[in-house]
Enzyme design. Structure first.
Site, mmCIF file in Angstrom:
data_model
loop_
_atom_site.group_PDB
_atom_site.id
_atom_site.type_symbol
_atom_site.label_atom_id
_atom_site.label_comp_id
_atom_site.label_asym_id
_atom_site.label_seq_id
_atom_site.Cartn_x
_atom_site.Cartn_y
_atom_site.Cartn_z
ATOM 1 C CD GLU A 63 61.211 -0.211 -12.388
ATOM 2 O OE1 GLU A 63 60.757 0.945 -12.590
ATOM 3 O OE2 GLU A 63 60.498 -1.214 -12.304
ATOM 4 C CB CYS A 116 57.023 1.645 -13.939
ATOM 5 S SG CYS A 116 57.855 0.090 -14.348
#
Length: 456
Positions: free
Chosen positions: A226, A260
């Site tokens: 990720e 993010c």
């Protein structure tokens, strides 16, 4: 003994120290996890019972974790409390999830088959500094529920709080099922490359993700990555501009923008940029920048000097090229830490580094547009594909636009709404594999086929 030193990013004072794990200690930890895997994998009902206990433990001991998370990472106490809450939800979701351990294969003359889903073994969980508790739990909860054992390696600067969380959980779990190692890139590499590690789950930058992928390739170890994201928000012609601006202003600066999937830029129709910027600026005008332990603080510092300097450089470059700072732009406090107040910028386009790069900080650029197709082409041409949002009154029309965006998650009239019940992850340079939802557990399972030809 060598130790990692944690520094409060708001005050620059020392928070504490954690001994660095030696290579020999790391080997013992991994081998111990591998030894107990055989028993841990056998009883799913027992594991689910302990997942519920882990969820309850995090909730009950929130007051122990929050001050350490605030001091070490820099976020506000309210944000830290929310991080613990959603982490507890991850364990509860893992406890309640259901999947078929086995199903029959297709029939064939003279044989029958069983398709099984079995755990992988010992998992390495490599965790970043921006959401250290949540991202640790997002890996270990599904991995443990699936029957794996886990060795955690946190980012050096948040070792104290992750160590605390692992200690709390280890009090509930059988000895050896969950362990932690501390150190820099050398310890991370030793963990990833250990011959008994059967999977690596990493959250962090795309650059480091590529490095971990290369390291794991030596032993053909599967990885979940990720990675970075430069998430756009696209405001449509029919959007409620005030709602979009207010919502994006709240989500863009959560954790000082160090998220993010935070919205990192907005594309707004040219005729609505003035209204959008005015509402957005009004929304952030009341921000109080400071030490996260102060209950009046609404946004803490950036986590480290390098990150603060990088974001400042992008802002300075944009201004030098003609961008206008609509609001913010200063430090917002006299404290000595890594501060930059919430900042809104207009007069930029996709050629600006502030727009094109993942800045990961509290600066939000607004790009005026006249042609939606051009915006979508630009968005889909970027290297990242983690998240995005579309804003419009007509849900069907906004959804149709969302379906044209290449990203792992696209939200309509909301942004960064990460839910533990739904799978989350990226495409392209934002990584692969999923966390959350049933898909997050399936990422920690492998398929085995038992095919039997009858002798009778």
């Amino acid at each position: 003994m060598d130790a990692l030193i944690s520094i409060n990013p708001a005050t620059l004072s020392e928070v504490g120290r954690v001994p660095i794990t030696t290579p020999e200690e790391l080997d013992v930890a991994v081998r111990r996890a591998n030894d107990v895997f055989v028993d841990w994998r056998t009883d799913r009902a027992f594991r689910q019972k302990l997942m519920r206990a882990c969820s309850e433990a995090l909730t009950q001991r929130t007051t122990e974790i929050v001050p350490l998370l605030v001091a070490e990472q820099g976020k506000t106490a309210a944000e830290a409390g929310g991080e613990i809450w959603v982490s507890a939800r991850h364990f509860a979701h893992a406890a309640d999830s259901d999947w078929a351990d086995e199903e029959p294969g297709p029939d064939a003359p003279g044989r029958h088959a069983r398709i099984q889903r079995i755990p992988l073994g010992t998992v390495a969980a490599v965790v970043p500094w921006n959401f250290p508790v949540f991202l640790t739990v997002a890996k270990i909860a599904p991995a443990l529920a699936a029957g794996n054992t886990v060795v955690v390696k946190p980012a050096e600067s948040v070792s104290l709080v992750v160590d605390k969380v692992v200690q709390i959980l280890a009090e509930i779990l059988p000895d050896g099922v969950l362990q932690i190692v501390h150190g820099g890139p050398d310890i991370g590499r030793a963990l990833v490359e250990h011959p008994l590690i059967r999977k690596v789950s990493f959250t962090g930058s795309t650059q480091v993700g590529k490095l971990i992928m290369r390291q794991a390739a030596e032993s053909i170890t599967p990885v979940t990555l990720e990675l970075g994201g430069n998430d756009p928000a696209i405001v449509l012609d029919d959007a409620d501009v005030a709602l979009a601006a207010q919502s994006l202003a709240r989500s863009a600066f959560f954790n000082a923008g160090q998220m993010c999937v935070a919205p990192k830029r907005a594309y707004v129709p040219t005729g609505k940029v003035d209204e959008f910027c005015q509402v957005f600026a009004d929304q952030i005008a009341g921000a109080t920048v400071g030490d996260g332990s102060d209950p009046d603080t609404t946004m803490g510092p950036l986590h480290n000097t390098a990150q603060r300097n990088f974001v400042q450089q992008l802002l300075d470059d944009a201004v030098a090229r003609g961008a206008t700072i609509v609001a913010g732009g200063g430090r917002g406090t006299e404290l000595p830490g890594h501060f930059l107040e919430p900042t809104l910028v207009r007069g930029v386009d996709d050629s600006f580094d502030l727009v094109a790069l993942e800045q990961f900080g509290p600066v939000f650029p607004v790009i005026a547009y006249t042609n939606l197709d051009d915006v979508l082409d630009t968005v889909n041409d970027q290297e990242f594909g983690l998240g995005a949002s579309v804003w419009g009154v007509d849900d069907d029309a906004a959804t149709a636009v969302a379906e044209r965006i290449d990203a792992g998650s696209v939200w309509v009239n909301q942004h960064n709404a990460v839910e533990v019940e739904l799978p989350f992850g990226g495409i392209k340079s934002s990584g692969f594999g999923r966390e959350g939802g049933l898909a997050g557990i399936e990422d920690y399972l492998q398929t085995r086929v038992i095919s039997i030809r009858s002798q009778s």
